[in-house]
Write a protein that holds these residues in place. Structure first.
Motif, PDB file in Angstrom:
ATOM      1  N   ALA A  81    -104.355  22.503 -75.435  1.00 43.90           N
ATOM      2  CA  ALA A  81    -102.999  23.020 -75.255  1.00 43.90           C
ATOM      3  C   ALA A  81    -102.867  24.475 -75.691  1.00 43.90           C
ATOM      4  N   GLY A  82    -103.669  24.909 -76.650  1.00 41.78           N
ATOM      5  CA  GLY A  82    -103.573  26.281 -77.122  1.00 41.78           C
ATOM      6  C   GLY A  82    -104.392  27.275 -76.325  1.00 41.78           C
ATOM      7  N   SER A  83    -105.085  26.823 -75.293  1.00 42.46           N
ATOM      8  CA  SER A  83    -105.964  27.705 -74.526  1.00 42.46           C
ATOM      9  C   SER A  83    -105.164  28.582 -73.570  1.00 42.46           C
ATOM     10  N   PRO A  84    -105.580  29.832 -73.369  1.00 39.72           N
ATOM     11  CA  PRO A  84    -104.901  30.707 -72.390  1.00 39.72           C
ATOM     12  C   PRO A  84    -105.143  30.262 -70.949  1.00 39.72           C
ATOM     13  N   VAL A  85    -106.138  29.402 -70.755  1.00 37.62           N
ATOM     14  CA  VAL A  85    -106.447  28.848 -69.434  1.00 37.62           C
ATOM     15  C   VAL A  85    -106.274  27.330 -69.504  1.00 37.62           C
ATOM     16  N   LYS A  86    -105.494  26.776 -68.556  1.00 36.00           N
ATOM     17  CA  LYS A  86    -105.213  25.342 -68.601  1.00 36.00           C
ATOM     18  C   LYS A  86    -106.404  24.497 -68.154  1.00 36.00           C
ATOM     19  N   LYS A  87    -107.087  24.957 -67.077  1.00 44.04           N
ATOM     20  CA  LYS A  87    -108.221  24.188 -66.563  1.00 44.04           C
ATOM     21  C   LYS A  87    -109.355  25.130 -66.200  1.00 44.04           C
ATOM     22  N   LEU A  88    -110.563  24.588 -66.255  1.00 44.73           N
ATOM     23  CA  LEU A  88    -111.771  25.360 -65.964  1.00 44.73           C
ATOM     24  C   LEU A  88    -112.562  24.642 -64.880  1.00 44.73           C
ATOM     25  N   ALA A  89    -113.060  25.387 -63.906  1.00 48.20           N
ATOM     26  CA  ALA A  89    -113.892  24.809 -62.848  1.00 48.20           C
ATOM     27  C   ALA A  89    -115.158  25.636 -62.692  1.00 48.20           C
ATOM     28  N   LEU A  90    -116.284  24.939 -62.556  1.00 51.48           N
ATOM     29  CA  LEU A  90    -117.568  25.584 -62.294  1.00 51.48           C
ATOM     30  C   LEU A  90    -117.929  25.338 -60.839  1.00 51.48           C
ATOM     31  N   LEU A  91    -118.223  26.412 -60.109  1.00 49.88           N
ATOM     32  CA  LEU A  91    -118.532  26.328 -58.681  1.00 49.88           C
ATOM     33  C   LEU A  91    -120.016  26.556 -58.460  1.00 49.88           C
ATOM     34  N   GLY A  92    -120.671  25.672 -57.727  1.00 53.84           N
ATOM     35  CA  GLY A  92    -122.060  25.888 -57.340  1.00 53.84           C
ATOM     36  C   GLY A  92    -122.139  26.702 -56.073  1.00 53.84           C
ATOM     37  N   LEU A  93    -122.941  27.758 -56.082  1.00 55.48           N
ATOM     38  CA  LEU A  93    -123.044  28.668 -54.942  1.00 55.48           C
ATOM     39  C   LEU A  93    -124.320  28.469 -54.128  1.00 55.48           C
ATOM     40  N   GLY A  94    -125.232  27.615 -54.596  1.00 55.36           N
ATOM     41  CA  GLY A  94    -126.507  27.487 -53.911  1.00 55.36           C
ATOM     42  C   GLY A  94    -127.508  28.502 -54.425  1.00 55.36           C
ATOM     43  N   LYS A  95    -128.614  28.597 -53.731  1.00 52.99           N
ATOM     44  CA  LYS A  95    -129.704  29.456 -54.198  1.00 52.99           C
ATOM     45  C   LYS A  95    -129.383  30.929 -53.986  1.00 52.99           C
ATOM     46  N   ALA A  96    -129.752  31.728 -54.964  1.00 54.08           N
ATOM     47  CA  ALA A  96    -129.421  33.154 -54.935  1.00 54.08           C
ATOM     48  C   ALA A  96    -130.097  33.879 -53.787  1.00 54.08           C
ATOM     49  N   ASP A  97    -131.260  33.380 -53.334  1.00 54.72           N
ATOM     50  CA  ASP A  97    -131.946  34.075 -52.238  1.00 54.72           C
ATOM     51  C   ASP A  97    -131.319  33.782 -50.882  1.00 54.72           C
ATOM     52  N   THR A  98    -130.277  32.949 -50.841  1.00 55.74           N
ATOM     53  CA  THR A  98    -129.564  32.685 -49.584  1.00 55.74           C
ATOM     54  C   THR A  98    -128.189  33.345 -49.583  1.00 55.74           C
ATOM     55  N   VAL A  99    -127.979  34.293 -50.464  1.00 56.39           N
ATOM     56  CA  VAL A  99    -126.661  34.904 -50.594  1.00 56.39           C
ATOM     57  C   VAL A  99    -126.229  35.571 -49.290  1.00 56.39           C
ATOM     58  N   SER A 100    -124.976  35.368 -48.942  1.00 58.67           N
ATOM     59  CA  SER A 100    -124.367  35.970 -47.764  1.00 58.67           C
ATOM     60  C   SER A 100    -122.861  35.953 -47.970  1.00 58.67           C
ATOM     61  N   LEU A 101    -122.151  36.624 -47.089  1.00 56.05           N
ATOM     62  CA  LEU A 101    -120.692  36.577 -47.164  1.00 56.05           C
ATOM     63  C   LEU A 101    -120.186  35.154 -47.022  1.00 56.05           C
ATOM     64  N   GLU A 102    -120.895  34.342 -46.251  1.00 55.79           N
ATOM     65  CA  GLU A 102    -120.474  32.963 -46.053  1.00 55.79           C
ATOM     66  C   GLU A 102    -120.503  32.177 -47.362  1.00 55.79           C
ATOM     67  N   VAL A 103    -121.440  32.480 -48.225  1.00 56.78           N
ATOM     68  CA  VAL A 103    -121.500  31.818 -49.530  1.00 56.78           C
ATOM     69  C   VAL A 103    -120.223  32.103 -50.315  1.00 56.78           C
ATOM     70  N   TYR A 104    -119.800  33.360 -50.336  1.00 54.42           N
ATOM     71  CA  TYR A 104    -118.588  33.728 -51.055  1.00 54.42           C
ATOM     72  C   TYR A 104    -117.352  33.142 -50.373  1.00 54.42           C
ATOM     73  N   ARG A 105    -117.355  33.121 -49.041  1.00 52.54           N
ATOM     74  CA  ARG A 105    -116.230  32.559 -48.289  1.00 52.54           C
ATOM     75  C   ARG A 105    -116.043  31.078 -48.625  1.00 52.54           C
ATOM     76  N   LYS A 106    -117.153  30.338 -48.641  1.00 56.60           N
ATOM     77  CA  LYS A 106    -117.077  28.907 -48.946  1.00 56.60           C
ATOM     78  C   LYS A 106    -116.704  28.658 -50.405  1.00 56.60           C
ATOM     79  N   ALA A 107    -117.196  29.508 -51.296  1.00 60.75           N
ATOM     80  CA  ALA A 107    -116.845  29.355 -52.707  1.00 60.75           C
ATOM     81  C   ALA A 107    -115.346  29.539 -52.906  1.00 60.75           C
ATOM     82  N   ALA A 108    -114.775  30.529 -52.239  1.00 60.09           N
ATOM     83  CA  ALA A 108    -113.336  30.758 -52.350  1.00 60.09           C
ATOM     84  C   ALA A 108    -112.555  29.588 -51.768  1.00 60.09           C
ATOM     85  N   ALA A 109    -113.053  29.031 -50.656  1.00 56.28           N
ATOM     86  CA  ALA A 109    -112.398  27.867 -50.062  1.00 56.28           C
ATOM     87  C   ALA A 109    -112.415  26.686 -51.033  1.00 56.28           C
ATOM     88  N   THR A 110    -113.556  26.462 -51.683  1.00 54.62           N
ATOM     89  CA  THR A 110    -113.658  25.376 -52.657  1.00 54.62           C
ATOM     90  C   THR A 110    -112.718  25.610 -53.827  1.00 54.62           C
TER      91      THR A 110
END
Length: 490
Positions: free
Chosen positions: A67-96
């Motif tokens: 209750a005293g935290s400045p953030v109410k909830k925390l979520a960890l997002l998996g992005l997949g492997k770093a060597d497959t990075v693309s705009l689509e990875v960021y697009r899907k992460a934002a959608a999630t």
């Protein structure tokens, strides 16, 4: 909903839901993330251990904080492997992240992702697309549409300096995708050829486009026997739509996009069976993509002239309907023996392509839900690409790489056209079972003389039975972002 970038570090952010992205197998608490973990009393490390979070793409790991935290909830997002990075990875992460915020009834979302060398506008554009497309819901036909303001009111992209222009452009882009989605999703009793014509007229009035709507008699004078052959069986009148966007500056190129506009496909006298006819309201998804693209063009105003061509009709059955065995004459004089009334989209496109080439453009791209064979070949997520010119094909492939809309180049194998030759006409409108998507493309190629041309068979990705990263089940709006990106690159 407000979307903006802030230079605030995640450890200093205050809000309802903080989403932090991690590369797969690189779940390390360093830099700002380590600071966040310290500020939250080790909550990130604890969540990683409890959920065995490895950074794989998919469902996020979420926890409620004290209750005293400045953030109410925390979520960890998996992005997949770093060597497959693309705009689509960021697009899907934002959608999630957006879907997570919605499901947890969060009003304010903070999104912190690993740094990238992408320009700020490019990155924020992709993030905005993912969020807005994921949150779009089409409740027009529900008895309780739940027309309430969205719970999520504010999204902040953390640690990004600039990027406001990317957010603005993405919002304009998504408006075109949503138009396409809603046209495709609506019942065929509501979206008729007349509806598509009215949509074109409305866009023209809003954005200052030139528009011409050819009626049946106009098409008869132009000799559009292939298009009108399909229209014979429908009680609703056909409409041939020509939209033109002309920039305020001298255009760098003159281009045409052609969309298949069969607003319902019964199959004609070669009637579709159960299991194939129920979703045939989507057979105008190519036309919807063209109209969605024009909505974006009117806002972005790129320095190219664009013609949008749609031959709109239903493929239905009445006493005047096209018979198997009929011979039609297209507007370029070529004759067609109809051996399958369910291969109707190519007949409408034949006259549309002839019309487009007469405009003396630099290139023509058509989009069509042309064949089930393309779904057999490439599945539900990938559109087929056929082109007479490598440069044009490469431009479309590059555009697809940016937007994340998957396309795969297929061969124009001339030998396969042998199976479409007719003993009594110039050609048949359908080949055999083998290579059906290729023979469909080869048929269309007969109606282009010399203009660089590309055909996109989008039968699979314009509709999703189960939903995808960006939205729920139904129409996806595939093709709008791809077309716009290609036009902007000219």
């Amino acid at each position: 909903m407000e979307l903006l970038t802030v230079t605030t570090h995640p450890q200093d952010w205050i809000g309802d839901l903080l989403c932090i992205g991690f590369w797969q197998d690189q779940v390390e608490l360093v830099g700002d993330v380590a600071e966040v973990d310290s500020c939250l009393g080790g909550a990130i490390q604890e969540l990683i251990q409890e959920t065995e979070f490895k950074g794989k793409p998919g469902s996020p790991s979420v926890t409620r904080l004290g209750a005293g935290s400045p953030v109410k909830k925390l979520a960890l997002l998996g992005l997949g492997k770093a060597d497959t990075v693309s705009l689509e990875v960021y697009r899907k992460a934002a959608a999630t992240a957006a879907k997570t915020a919605k499901s947890h009834k969060s009003h304010r979302l903070g999104l912190h992702l690993p740094s990238t060398d992408q320009p700020a506008d490019t990155l924020t554009g992709a993030l905005t697309e993912g969020i807005l497309l994921a949150l779009h819901q089409d409740n027009r036909f529900k008895s309780d549409p739940e027309d309430k303001p969205p719970v999520l009111e504010r999204v902040e992209f953390l640690g990004i300096d600039g990027g406001a222009a990317g957010i603005d452009q993405a919002q304009q882009l998504v408006s075109g995708v949503i138009l396409a989605r809603e046209l495709v999703a609506a019942p065929a009793s509501l979206v008729t050829p007349t509806t598509l014509a009215e949509t074109a007229l409305s866009l023209a009035q809003t954005y200052g486009f030139n528009v011409t709507i050819l009626e049946r008699e106009d098409c008869e004078r132009l000799g559009m026997g292939a298009f009108l052959g399909v229209a014979r069986g429908a009680d609703t009148p056909p409409k041939f739509i020509h939209l033109t966007y002309t920039p305020a500056v001298p255009p760098q190129k003159h281009l045409a996009i052609v969309g298949k506009g069969v607003t319902f496909d019964s199959g004609g006298l070669n009637l579709k069976t159960q299991g194939g006819i129920e979703t045939m309201k989507m057979d105008m998804a190519g036309a919807a993509a063209v109209l969605g693209c024009f909505k974006v063009l009117g806002q972005l105003q790129p320095p190219v002239q664009v013609h949008g061509i749609i031959a709109a009709t239903e493929n239905m059955i009445n006493g005047q309907a096209m018979h198997p065995g009929d011979i039609l004459t297209a507007s370029n004089g070529k004759t067609i023996e109809v051996n399958n009334t369910d291969a109707e989209g190519r007949l409408t496109l034949a006259d549309a392509l002839v019309y487009a080439e007469k405009l003396a453009v630099d290139a023509i791209v058509d989009l069509a839900t042309l064949t089930g064979a393309c779904i057999v070949a490439l599945g539900d997520d990938i559109a087929g690409l056929w082109s007479s010119q490598d440069e044009l094909a490469q431009g479309l492939l590059q555009a697809a790489a940016v937007t994340g809309e998957k396309i795969w180049r297929m061969p124009l194998e001339e030998k396969y056209f042998e199976g479409m030759k007719s003993p009594i006409a110039d050609m048949k409108n359908a080949g055999g079972r083998s290579a059906g998507s290729i023979t469909g493309a080869l048929f269309l190629q007969q109606y282009i003389q010399k203009t660089p041309w590309a055909h996109l068979d989008v039968a699979g990705p314009v509709w999703s039975d189960k939903g995808n990263a960006y939205g729920g089940a139904g129409a996806t709006g595939f093709g709008v972002r791809l077309l716009v990106q290609w036009l902007l690159s000219q």
